[in-house]
Scaffold this motif. Structure first.
Motif, PDB file in Angstrom:
ATOM      1  N   SER A 145       5.894   6.352  14.813  1.00  0.00           N
ATOM      2  CA  SER A 145       6.650   6.781  13.030  1.00  0.00           C
ATOM      3  C   SER A 145       5.801   8.734  12.682  1.00  0.00           C
ATOM      4  O   SER A 145       6.768   9.226  12.284  1.00  0.00           O
ATOM      5  CB  SER A 145       5.897   6.383  12.366  1.00  0.00           C
TER       6      SER A 145
ATOM      7  N   ARG B 228      -0.587  10.431  14.889  1.00  0.00           N
ATOM      8  CA  ARG B 228       0.731  11.004  14.473  1.00  0.00           C
ATOM      9  C   ARG B 228       1.079  12.227  13.804  1.00  0.00           C
ATOM     10  O   ARG B 228       2.455  12.938  13.822  1.00  0.00           O
ATOM     11  CB  ARG B 228       0.695   9.650  13.037  1.00  0.00           C
TER      12      ARG B 228
ATOM     13  N   GLY C 144       7.001   1.793   6.982  1.00  0.00           N
ATOM     14  CA  GLY C 144       6.188   2.054   5.564  1.00  0.00           C
ATOM     15  C   GLY C 144       6.475   1.012   5.086  1.00  0.00           C
ATOM     16  O   GLY C 144       5.223   0.134   4.651  1.00  0.00           O
TER      17      GLY C 144
ATOM     18  N   ASP D 232       0.567  -0.940  -0.195  1.00  0.00           N
ATOM     19  CA  ASP D 232      -0.129   0.018  -0.022  1.00  0.00           C
ATOM     20  C   ASP D 232       1.025   0.977   0.154  1.00  0.00           C
ATOM     21  O   ASP D 232       1.887   1.428   0.807  1.00  0.00           O
ATOM     22  CB  ASP D 232      -0.969  -0.577   1.238  1.00  0.00           C
TER      23      ASP D 232
ATOM     24  N   PHE E 158      -5.031  11.902   6.403  1.00  0.00           N
ATOM     25  CA  PHE E 158      -4.903  11.445   4.569  1.00  0.00           C
ATOM     26  C   PHE E 158      -6.925  10.758   4.462  1.00  0.00           C
ATOM     27  O   PHE E 158      -7.241  10.292   6.241  1.00  0.00           O
ATOM     28  CB  PHE E 158      -4.031  10.316   3.998  1.00  0.00           C
TER      29      PHE E 158
ATOM     30  N   PHE F 258      -6.375   7.572   5.433  1.00  0.00           N
ATOM     31  CA  PHE F 258      -5.902   6.725   6.769  1.00  0.00           C
ATOM     32  C   PHE F 258      -4.271   6.875   6.746  1.00  0.00           C
ATOM     33  O   PHE F 258      -3.656   7.876   7.488  1.00  0.00           O
ATOM     34  CB  PHE F 258      -6.314   6.259   7.955  1.00  0.00           C
ATOM     35  N   ASN F 259      -4.140   6.341   5.752  1.00  0.00           N
ATOM     36  CA  ASN F 259      -2.234   5.671   5.624  1.00  0.00           C
ATOM     37  C   ASN F 259      -1.857   5.709   6.984  1.00  0.00           C
ATOM     38  O   ASN F 259      -0.347   5.617   6.871  1.00  0.00           O
ATOM     39  CB  ASN F 259      -1.519   6.654   4.662  1.00  0.00           C
ATOM     40  N   LEU F 260      -2.801   4.665   7.559  1.00  0.00           N
ATOM     41  CA  LEU F 260      -2.080   3.987   8.709  1.00  0.00           C
ATOM     42  C   LEU F 260      -0.951   2.767   8.056  1.00  0.00           C
ATOM     43  O   LEU F 260      -1.301   2.220   7.248  1.00  0.00           O
ATOM     44  CB  LEU F 260      -2.146   3.607   9.838  1.00  0.00           C
ATOM     45  N   VAL F 261      -0.138   2.339   9.031  1.00  0.00           N
ATOM     46  CA  VAL F 261       1.186   0.634   8.694  1.00  0.00           C
ATOM     47  C   VAL F 261      -0.458   0.160   9.067  1.00  0.00           C
ATOM     48  O   VAL F 261      -0.208  -0.639  10.396  1.00  0.00           O
ATOM     49  CB  VAL F 261       2.005   0.926   9.182  1.00  0.00           C
TER      50      VAL F 261
ATOM     51  N   LEU G 260       9.327  10.210  13.260  1.00  0.00           N
ATOM     52  CA  LEU G 260      10.768  10.541  12.805  1.00  0.00           C
ATOM     53  C   LEU G 260      11.992  11.085  12.176  1.00  0.00           C
ATOM     54  O   LEU G 260      13.147  11.652  11.946  1.00  0.00           O
ATOM     55  CB  LEU G 260      10.453   8.977  11.294  1.00  0.00           C
TER      56      LEU G 260
ATOM     57  N   GLU H  99       4.007   6.849   1.621  1.00  0.00           N
ATOM     58  CA  GLU H  99       3.825   8.513   1.300  1.00  0.00           C
ATOM     59  C   GLU H  99       3.360   9.039   3.225  1.00  0.00           C
ATOM     60  O   GLU H  99       4.103  10.534   3.287  1.00  0.00           O
ATOM     61  CB  GLU H  99       2.167   9.017   1.221  1.00  0.00           C
ATOM     62  N   ALA H 100       2.824   8.138   3.820  1.00  0.00           N
ATOM     63  CA  ALA H 100       2.397   8.976   5.161  1.00  0.00           C
ATOM     64  C   ALA H 100       3.753   9.524   5.778  1.00  0.00           C
ATOM     65  O   ALA H 100       4.268  10.286   6.773  1.00  0.00           O
ATOM     66  CB  ALA H 100       1.401   7.864   5.769  1.00  0.00           C
ATOM     67  N   ILE H 101       4.281   8.697   5.954  1.00  0.00           N
ATOM     68  CA  ILE H 101       6.049   8.770   6.354  1.00  0.00           C
ATOM     69  C   ILE H 101       6.990   9.454   6.030  1.00  0.00           C
ATOM     70  O   ILE H 101       7.571  10.147   6.927  1.00  0.00           O
ATOM     71  CB  ILE H 101       6.365   6.969   6.648  1.00  0.00           C
TER      72      ILE H 101
ATOM     73  N   LEU I 226       5.451  15.681  -1.480  1.00  0.00           N
ATOM     74  CA  LEU I 226       5.032  14.482  -1.721  1.00  0.00           C
ATOM     75  C   LEU I 226       5.411  14.282  -3.597  1.00  0.00           C
ATOM     76  O   LEU I 226       5.574  13.230  -3.793  1.00  0.00           O
ATOM     77  CB  LEU I 226       4.440  13.811  -1.732  1.00  0.00           C
TER      78      LEU I 226
ATOM     79  N   MET J 149       0.541  15.596   8.005  1.00  0.00           N
ATOM     80  CA  MET J 149      -0.524  15.156   7.031  1.00  0.00           C
ATOM     81  C   MET J 149      -1.595  14.513   7.503  1.00  0.00           C
ATOM     82  O   MET J 149      -1.303  13.079   8.119  1.00  0.00           O
ATOM     83  CB  MET J 149       0.394  15.060   5.773  1.00  0.00           C
TER      84      MET J 149
ATOM     85  N   GLY K  80       0.422   4.067   0.366  1.00  0.00           N
ATOM     86  CA  GLY K  80      -0.402   5.378   1.779  1.00  0.00           C
ATOM     87  C   GLY K  80       0.286   5.678   2.508  1.00  0.00           C
ATOM     88  O   GLY K  80       1.327   6.519   3.419  1.00  0.00           O
ATOM     89  N   PRO K  81       0.638   4.248   3.424  1.00  0.00           N
ATOM     90  CA  PRO K  81       1.244   4.178   4.795  1.00  0.00           C
ATOM     91  C   PRO K  81       3.051   4.725   4.403  1.00  0.00           C
ATOM     92  O   PRO K  81       3.996   5.952   4.820  1.00  0.00           O
ATOM     93  CB  PRO K  81       1.792   3.011   5.106  1.00  0.00           C
TER      94      PRO K  81
END
Ligand code: ATP
Ligand code: MG
Lengths: 478, 253
Positions: free
Chosen positions: B102, B158, A401, A380, B85, B88-91, B105, A385-387, B51, B83, A382-383
Motif C-alpha cells: 500500500s 511501507r 484503509g 482506526d 507513525f 505504526f498505523n498498519l491495517v 499506491l 491516515e497512513a494510506i 494530512l 511517513m 491511523g491506517p
C-alpha cells in the motif's frame, strides 16, 4: 414491590441518617401521624426517604391486594400498616429499625397473588395425556418403509338431498358399497369393500368434498383400522364425522364425501415419508427465507449505517440531526420483535414465506445497521491516515484503509444475523410466515406428534449446524 | 530543501497548536523535533504532507509550495514523502505484504490496485523492502500477528516503497523498548545516510543526542530552540521542558 422500598432506603443508610439528624417529634404523635397516613410519622421524624418509601410501598401493596380482591391477602397491607405505626414511634426515638417484616409480608403477598394469577395447577399435568403426546415423538416421522398402496373409495352424500346417486364404486375388480347412500352428520353408515388384499390391515378414512381428511376411529382422533378377511372383504360401521361439514360453504348442500380404504404393504427398503419430505422442504424454505431477509437487510443497512455512525456525522449540526433521527428510528425498529412485524406483513401480503421474509428483513435492517454503524465508529483512523500519506487517491484510501477494517466485522455480524434469522424464521412461521414453523403449527393442530418431533429434530440440527458454522466463520474473521 | 515559513495551525476547537513556526531543513539532514506532549510536534509533521491543512503560512519543498498544491499535485508530492507513525498505523487485518504494497499506491495503476492486483515488479520491491528491515519471512502474516518492533519495521518498509526523498517520523519509537528503539532508528539513520532527509519527533534526549544532526524544540506551538543536540544544556532543557519536568526528564537521560 416491597423490595423496591428497600432499594430506595437501605437500612444501613437509615442508621447513618439517624445518627446525624435528631428527630423533632416524639413517639406518640409520630405513631399517630403514621396511623393516619403511612410514612408521615417517619417523614416528620426527619426520615424523609424512609417516610416516602413506606408510603409508596404501602400504596402499591394496598392497590395490589385490592385489585386482586381476594380477602385472604387483605392481612398484608394491614400488617404493614401496623408495622409502620410501630416503626414511626421507633424512628421518633431514634431507634434503629430494619425493613425485614414489611419486605417479607410484601414478598409473600406478591408471590401468593402471582401464583393465583398464573393459575399454576400441577394437578392438570396428567401423566396419561403426557404419555399419549410424548410416545409418538420418540418415533419421528422422517422415513418409512417403502410400500405399495391399494386404494379404494366410495362416495356418500352428506346431508341427504334429492337424486342422490347410489353409493357404489367399482374399480380394478374392487367394489365398495355404502348403505344408505346418504346420511346426515353423526348418522351411521355401513360400508363394505371387497376385492382388496386378503387378511391385510386397512385404514378407513373420511374425506370431505373440499379435501379435508377426517379420522373415524376413537373420538374421531385416531385412524380406524380393520383387517380384511381371507377373501379381501371388509364390512364396517362408521359414523359420519362431526366435522364432515366444517368449512363447507353451504352445509345444507348435499355433496359427495368419500370413504377411503387404504392398504399398504412393504416392498423392501426405505423412503422419505410424506411428512419427512414436507419437513425438509419447510426447512429449506426457512433457511432461504432467512438468507433472503438477510441479503435484503444488508443492502439497506449499509447505507443507513453510515448515517448512523457518529464519527462520520458529528461534523455539523445538520448531519448530527440526521444521525440522531436515524439512530432513534433504528432503536425503535429494533425493539419490535420480528414476530410482531410478521403479523402486520401477513395482513399486507397474505400468508406465506414472503410475509415472513419481509418481517425478518425489516427487523434485520435495524439490527444490522446498528451493528455496522458501530463497526464504522470503531474504525482506526491511523491506517487511513497512513494510506493518505502515501499519495493514494480517495478510492484507494477506501479500498486499502477502510474496507479491510470493516468487511470482516460486517461479514461476521451478517452471518450472526443470518443465524438469528433462521431461528426467528421458524417462529415467524407460526403466525403464517411459511417455512418449517408454519408446518409445525399445522402438525400440532392435527396432533401429528411424530411429525412434530421430526420438525423439532430438524430445527435443532439446523440451529446447531448454523451456530457452529457461524461461530467458526466469526472466529476466523474477527 | 524544505522551508517552513510562518506556519500556524488553529484547530476548529480553538486550540492553537502551531504559532508562526519557521525553519529550514537542508537535504540530507536528520532533523529531530522535540517538545512536551501537546507542544505541536505531530501537528507540525502532519502539516508538512498536509494530512492537516495549516491555517497560515507556507511550506516550500524545492521551491514547490506544498500548502498551495491542488489535490492531484499534492498526491504526487505525498508519494515522495514517507511517513512512520508512533502507533505504526498498519491495517491490522491485512497481511504484512498488503501493508507494504500500500506504500506504492501513489505509483500503482489505480484500477489494478483497486482489484488488488500488483505487478511482479512491485511485489519484488515489497519483498526487498521487507528484506531491508529484516522481516521478509513475515510477508504472509497478518499485521497484528507481529510484535510492536516488527510492526514498526513494516511501517518503515511501507515508507521505503514510496522511494521517498523525505521521511517524516512521528515518535516512531515511543511505543517500543530501548533496544528496539535503537534498531528502528538505525534503519532511519541508514536511510538518512543514503540521502533521504529525515524529520523525526522524539521524546528521549539520549536518542536525540545519538541520532540528530539538528534539533528543533517546540513549546506550546512556538519554536524555543533550534540548533545541534550538543547545545541543549541544563538551561535550555528547562526552557523546553519546564521547571517541574526537569527531574523526570533528567532521570530518563
Ligand atoms: N484534531 C485535533 N483537534 C483539536 N485539537 C487538536 C487536534 N490534534 C491536536 N490537537 C491539539 O493541538 C495541540 C498540539 O497537539 P499535537 O498532537 O501536535 O502535540 P504533540 O507535540 O504531538 O504531542 P504528543 O507528544 O502528545 O504527541 C494539543 O493541545 C492538542 O490537544
Ligand atoms: Mg504527537
Amino acid at each position: 414491590m416491597a423490595r423496591k422500598r428497600r432499594k430506595s432506603a437501605p437500612p444501613a443508610c437509615e442508621t447513618a441518617m439517624t445518627a446525624s439528624s435528631k428527630p423533632t417529634i416524639s413517639a406518640l404523635p409520630a405513631a399517630l401521624l403514621s396511623a393516619l397516613l403511612p410514612g408521615l410519622g417517619q417523614f416528620s421524624a426527619r426520615q424523609r426517604y424512609r417516610g416516602v418509601s413506606i408510603f409508596i410501598g404501602f400504596l402499591i401493596l394496598t392497590m395490589m391486594t385490592l385489585w386482586y380482591a381476594d380477602p385472604r391477602w387483605y392481612f398484608s397491607p394491614v400488617l404493614v400498616w401496623l408495622w409502620n405505626i410501630w416503626d414511626a414511634a421507633r424512628q421518633a426515638r431514634s431507634q434503629k429499625n430494619g425493613f425485614l417484616l414489611p419486605v417479607l409480608v410484601g414478598l409473600i403477598a406478591a408471590y401468593g397473588i402471582g401464583w393465583q394469577v398464573l393459575q399454576i395447577d400441577f394437578s392438570t399435568a396428567d401423566m396419561n395425556r403426557a404419555t399419549h403426546i410424548l410416545r409418538p415423538m420418540l418415533r419421528p416421522d422422517f422415513i418409512q418403509e417403502r410400500r405399495e398402496t391399494n386404494e379404494m373409495w366410495v362416495e356418500i352424500f352428506v346431508p341427504c338431498g334429492t337424486d342422490v346417486p347410489t353409493a357404489r364404486h367399482e374399480m380394478d375388480g374392487k367394489v365398495a358399497i355404502a348403505t344408505p347412500d346418504c346420511a346426515a352428520v353423526l348418522e351411521t353408515v355401513i360400508v363394505n369393500v371387497s376385492g382388496m388384499w386378503p387378511n391385510a390391515e386397512t385404514e378407513i378414512l373420511w374425506e370431505t368434498p373440499i379435501g379435508n381428511a377426517r379420522m373415524l376411529g376413537g373420538n374421531e382422533d385416531a385412524m380406524l383400522v380393520q383387517n380384511t378377511d381371507e377373501n379381501g372383504s371388509l364390512t364396517v360401521l362408521i359414523h359420519v364425522p362431526s366435522l364432515a361439514l366444517a368449512g363447507a360453504p353451504d352445509p345444507t348442500l348435499s355433496l359427495g364425501h368419500r370413504v377411503y380404504f387404504n392398504q399398504h404393504r412393504p416392498i423392501g427398503g426405505y423412503e422419505l415419508s410424506f411428512v419427512g419430505g414436507e419437513v425438509l422442504k419447510g426447512a429449506l424454505v426457512t433457511i432461504a427465507m432467512a438468507l433472503m431477509a438477510t441479503l435484503f437487510a444488508i443492502i439497506l443497512a449499509i447505507p443507513i449505517s453510515f448515517l448512523a455512525a457518529r464519527n462520520l456525522m458529528s461534523g455539523n449540526p445538520v448531519t448530527m440531526a440526521v444521525y440522531v433521527v436515524v439512530r432513534t428510528l433504528l432503536n425503535i425498529l429494533r425493539s419490535i420483535e420480528a414476530l410482531i412485524i410478521a403479523f402486520i406483513f401477513v395482513k399486507i401480503v397474505g400468508l406465506g414465506p414472503f410475509a415472513g421474509m419481509l418481517a425478518l428483513a425489516f427487523h434485520s435492517v435495524a439490527a444490522l445497521a446498528k451493528l455496522y454503524s458501530e463497526v464504522i465508529e470503531g474504525i482506526d483512523p491511523g491506517p487511513i491516515e497512513a494510506i493518505r500519506a502515501t499519495g493514494a487517491n480517495w478510492v484507494q484510501v477506501v479500498r486499502y484503509g477502510v474496507i479491510p477494517q470493516i468487511v470482516p466485522p460486517f461479514t461476521a455480524f451478517t452471518i450472526y444475523r443470518w443465524d438469528i434469522n433462521v431461528r426467528s424464521a421458524t417462529i415467524v412461521g407460526f403466525v403464517g410466515g411459511g417455512g418449517i414453523g408454519f408446518l409445525l403449527i399445522e402438525l400440532i393442530r392435527i396432533s401429528d406428534m411424530r411429525g412434530v418431533s421430526a420438525v423439532f429434530i430438524t430445527i435443532a440440527v439446523i440451529v446447531i449446524a448454523l451456530d457452529y458454522f457461524s461461530a467458526k466463520v466469526r472466529e476466523r474473521l474477527v | 530543501m524544505l522551508r517552513i515559513q510562518n506556519l500556524s495551525k488553529t484547530y476548529p476547537s480553538g486550540t492553537q497548536a502551531l504559532k508562526n513556526v519557521s525553519f529550514d531543513v537542508q537535504d540530507g539532514e536528520f532533523m529531530v523535533v522535540i517538545g512536551l506532549s501537546g507542544s505541536g510536534k505531530s501537528t507540525l509533521l502532519r502539516c508538512i504532507n498536509r494530512l492537516i491543512d495549516p491555517t497560515e503560512g507556507k511550506i516550500l519543498w524545492d521551491d514547490v509550495d506544498i500548502t498551495a498544491a491542488p489535490p492531484a499535485e499534492l498526491r504526487q508530492i505525498r508519494r515522495k514523502i514517507g511517513m512512520v507513525f508512533q502507533q505504526f498505523n498498519l491495517v491490522k487485518r491485512s497481511s504484512v505484504m498488503t501493508n507494504v504494497l500500500s506504500g506504492r499506491l501513489g505509483y500503482a495503476n489505480p484500477w489494478m490496485s483497486l482489484i488488488g492486483l500488483w505487478s511482479a515488479d512491485e511485489k519484488k520491491r515489497a519483498i526487498d523492502a521487507l528484506d531491508r528491515v529484516g522481516i521478509a519471512d513475515k510477508a504472509g502474516e497478518r499485521a497484528d500477528a507481529l510484535s510492536g518492533g516488527q510492526q514498526q519495521r513494516v511501517g518503515v518498509a511501507r515508507a521505503l516503497m514510496q522511494e521517498p526523498k523525505l521521511i517524516l517520523a512521528d515518535e516512531p519509537v515511543a511505543s517500543l523498548d530501548p533496544v528496539l528503539s535503537h534498531s528502528i532508528l538505525q534503519y532511519l539513520e541508514q536511510l538518512n545516510k543514503e540521502g533521504i532527509t529525515v524529520i523525526c519527533s522524539l521524546h528521549f534526549l539520549d536518542l536525540v543526542h545519538r541520532y540528530a544532526t539538528r534539533v528543533v524544540a517546540l513549546k506550546d506551538g512556538v519554536i524555543v530552540f533550534e540548533g545541534s543536540a550538543q547545545e541543549i544544556d541544563r538551561a535550555k532543557f528547562k526552557e523546553i521542558y519546564g521547571e517541574e519536568a526537569q527531574e523526570v526528564r533528567a532521570a530518563s537521560l
